[in-house]
Scaffold this motif. Structure first.
Motif, PDB file in Angstrom:
ATOM      1  N   TYR A   1     -19.353 -19.586  18.589  1.00 50.01           N
ATOM      2  CA  TYR A   1     -18.438 -20.322  17.723  1.00 50.01           C
ATOM      3  C   TYR A   1     -18.429 -21.790  18.153  1.00 50.01           C
ATOM      4  CZ  TYR A   1     -16.694 -15.529  17.247  1.00 50.01           C
ATOM      5  OH  TYR A   1     -16.598 -14.167  17.063  1.00 50.01           O
ATOM      6  N   HIS A   2     -18.339 -22.684  17.180  1.00 48.19           N
ATOM      7  CA  HIS A   2     -18.187 -24.104  17.507  1.00 48.19           C
ATOM      8  C   HIS A   2     -16.825 -24.299  18.166  1.00 48.19           C
ATOM      9  CE1 HIS A   2     -17.486 -28.409  16.968  1.00 48.19           C
ATOM     10  NE2 HIS A   2     -18.802 -28.529  16.874  1.00 48.19           N
TER      11      HIS A   2
ATOM     12  N   THR B   1     -28.046 -19.349  11.829  1.00 46.07           N
ATOM     13  CA  THR B   1     -28.376 -20.749  12.077  1.00 46.07           C
ATOM     14  C   THR B   1     -27.104 -21.577  12.217  1.00 46.07           C
ATOM     15  OG1 THR B   1     -28.465 -21.323   9.727  1.00 46.07           O
ATOM     16  CG2 THR B   1     -30.510 -20.531  10.749  1.00 46.07           C
ATOM     17  N   ASN B   2     -27.262 -22.787  12.769  1.00 49.38           N
ATOM     18  CA  ASN B   2     -26.158 -23.743  12.812  1.00 49.38           C
ATOM     19  C   ASN B   2     -26.714 -25.142  12.616  1.00 49.38           C
ATOM     20  OD1 ASN B   2     -26.250 -25.396  15.509  1.00 49.38           O
ATOM     21  ND2 ASN B   2     -26.835 -23.296  16.058  1.00 49.38           N
ATOM     22  N   THR B   3     -25.832 -26.091  12.304  1.00 50.35           N
ATOM     23  CA  THR B   3     -26.241 -27.479  12.057  1.00 50.35           C
ATOM     24  C   THR B   3     -25.627 -28.439  13.068  1.00 50.35           C
ATOM     25  OG1 THR B   3     -24.396 -27.769  10.503  1.00 50.35           O
ATOM     26  CG2 THR B   3     -26.519 -27.055   9.586  1.00 50.35           C
ATOM     27  N   TRP B   4     -25.191 -27.937  14.215  1.00 55.22           N
ATOM     28  CA  TRP B   4     -24.403 -28.749  15.146  1.00 55.22           C
ATOM     29  C   TRP B   4     -25.192 -29.322  16.313  1.00 55.22           C
ATOM     30  CZ3 TRP B   4     -21.830 -23.493  15.741  1.00 55.22           C
ATOM     31  CH2 TRP B   4     -21.106 -23.161  14.587  1.00 55.22           C
TER      32      TRP B   4
ATOM     33  N   LEU C   1     -20.040 -24.684  22.609  1.00 60.08           N
ATOM     34  CA  LEU C   1     -19.986 -23.416  21.895  1.00 60.08           C
ATOM     35  C   LEU C   1     -19.291 -22.387  22.774  1.00 60.08           C
ATOM     36  CD1 LEU C   1     -23.698 -23.181  20.655  1.00 60.08           C
ATOM     37  CD2 LEU C   1     -21.761 -24.243  19.470  1.00 60.08           C
TER      38      LEU C   1
ATOM     39  N   ASN D   1     -23.831 -16.918  14.223  1.00 59.74           N
ATOM     40  CA  ASN D   1     -22.898 -18.031  14.102  1.00 59.74           C
ATOM     41  C   ASN D   1     -21.573 -17.476  13.587  1.00 59.74           C
ATOM     42  OD1 ASN D   1     -21.360 -20.204  13.195  1.00 59.74           O
ATOM     43  ND2 ASN D   1     -23.103 -21.321  12.338  1.00 59.74           N
TER      44      ASN D   1
ATOM     45  N   THR E   1     -18.752 -18.990  13.352  1.00 53.34           N
ATOM     46  CA  THR E   1     -17.938 -19.973  12.639  1.00 53.34           C
ATOM     47  C   THR E   1     -18.284 -20.018  11.160  1.00 53.34           C
ATOM     48  OG1 THR E   1     -17.708 -21.329  14.631  1.00 53.34           O
ATOM     49  CG2 THR E   1     -17.296 -22.415  12.513  1.00 53.34           C
ATOM     50  N   ASN E   2     -19.575 -20.045  10.854  1.00 52.45           N
ATOM     51  CA  ASN E   2     -20.014 -20.188   9.462  1.00 52.45           C
ATOM     52  C   ASN E   2     -20.737 -18.971   8.908  1.00 52.45           C
ATOM     53  OD1 ASN E   2     -20.846 -23.434  10.547  1.00 52.45           O
ATOM     54  ND2 ASN E   2     -19.109 -22.970   9.221  1.00 52.45           N
TER      55      ASN E   2
END
Length: 313
Positions: A139-140, A95-98, A131, A88, A90-91
């Motif tokens: 990346y988001h 993992t991601n939460t999107w 993404l 990820n 971006t963060n």
């Protein structure tokens, strides 16, 4: 001479009957596959979801089963089976939460950059997430609302139809119904208003030349649409059985109910994974039909990405 004339007449009659009935001499049926890579559980992500097949790599989502708050994405080389848990960008982390449920995704190139459009199946918040990815990092890049008749709508399937200099057009799926939708090419937010295109025949569809008595009780999964050939692939699953139905000559202008092909079908009934063999998504790359699975037996989960043997689109 009389015998030859009778033979020619008989052949003509048989060919005429085949043309009238539209029945092939033998249906093409594919029921074996080859494993490419495992996609093991990681963090809290145990459920295989969306899938997309690129020219070199296959992409498979896993999420936090029954919670839908965290996801990861695996990238697998379709030939070597090399597997990477994507980062990820971006963060940070993997993992991601999107992505919510992340039930299906499709690849779109925008300005020579690769993107994944993922349907979240969320009743509120974004129903579609974009993404951007470069190598093994994503990346988001966008979030979108999906609407049907003015109300929030959470489709479970998506596939790119076309990309122009201004617009991306998609087919979306919910249940057995296909919808049309589009986005401005570079928009990072906005609303997609869907219109119904057509329904998919399920009951009575032939698998290896015969109907499946309980096919109407199978769960539907993602979709794959081969826009160049106007062919749609539609996986359905139940317990340790997965079937892929095929629909030819369909497009965004198709209406009514599209019939399933009578001469082409795919099925896996797994004894090795008797507790669960669930095809989640499918995709064509270089003519071959790839897919991802949730698989389980008495020893536990054995999720992965695979390819049907023998089929070339």
């Amino acid at each position: 001479m009389r015998l030859g004339g009778r033979l020619a007449t008989s052949v003509a009659l048989v060919l005429g009957l085949l043309a009238l009935t539209g029945q092939p001499a033998q249906a093409a049926y594919f029921n074996t596959y080859t494993d490419i890579a495992d996609t093991p559980n990681t963090s809290c992500c145990t459920g295989v979801q969306g899938f997309a097949a690129g020219s070199t790599y296959l992409y498979s989502i896993k999420n936090h089963t029954n919670v839908d708050d965290v996801s990861v994405i695996y990238r697998v080389h379709k030939t070597t089976g090399e597997r990477v848990l994507m980062t990820n960008g971006t963060n940070g982390g993997t993992t991601n939460t999107w992505l919510g449920h992340g039930n299906d995704m499709t690849i779109v190139d925008i300005d020579a950059q690769h993107h994944l459009f993922v349907v979240t199946m969320k009743a509120s918040g974004p129903q579609l997430v974009r993404l951007r990815y470069d190598g093994t990092t994503y990346y988001h890049a966008g979030s979108y609302q999906v609407r049907l008749n003015g109300a929030a709508f959470a489709p479970s399937g998506i596939n790119r139809v076309s990309v122009s200099g201004t617009t991306i057009t998609f087919l979306f799926k919910s249940g057995r119904t296909i919808y049309n939708g589009s986005l401005p090419l570079r928009a990072s937010s906005g609303t997609i208003d869907l219109t119904k295109a057509f329904d998919l025949q399920v009951e009575g569809a032939l698998v290896n030349g015969a109907p499946v008595s309980d096919l109407g009780t199978f769960l539907t999964q993602g979709i794959f649409y081969d826009a160049a050939k106007k062919v749609l692939y539609y996986p359905l699953t139940k317990d340790n059985r997965s079937i892929v139905l095929v629909y030819r000559n369909v497009s965004p202008t198709t209406t009514g109910t599209a019939p399933a092909a009578t001469d082409l079908s795919f099925r896996i009934t797994s004894s090795a994974y008797s507790e669960l063999f669930e095809i989640e998504g499918v995709g064509i790359s270089d003519g071959r039909l790839y897919f991802n699975t949730n698989r389980a037996n008495e020893t536990g989960a054995h999720d992965g990405v695979h390819v049907f043997n023998g089929y070339v689109a």
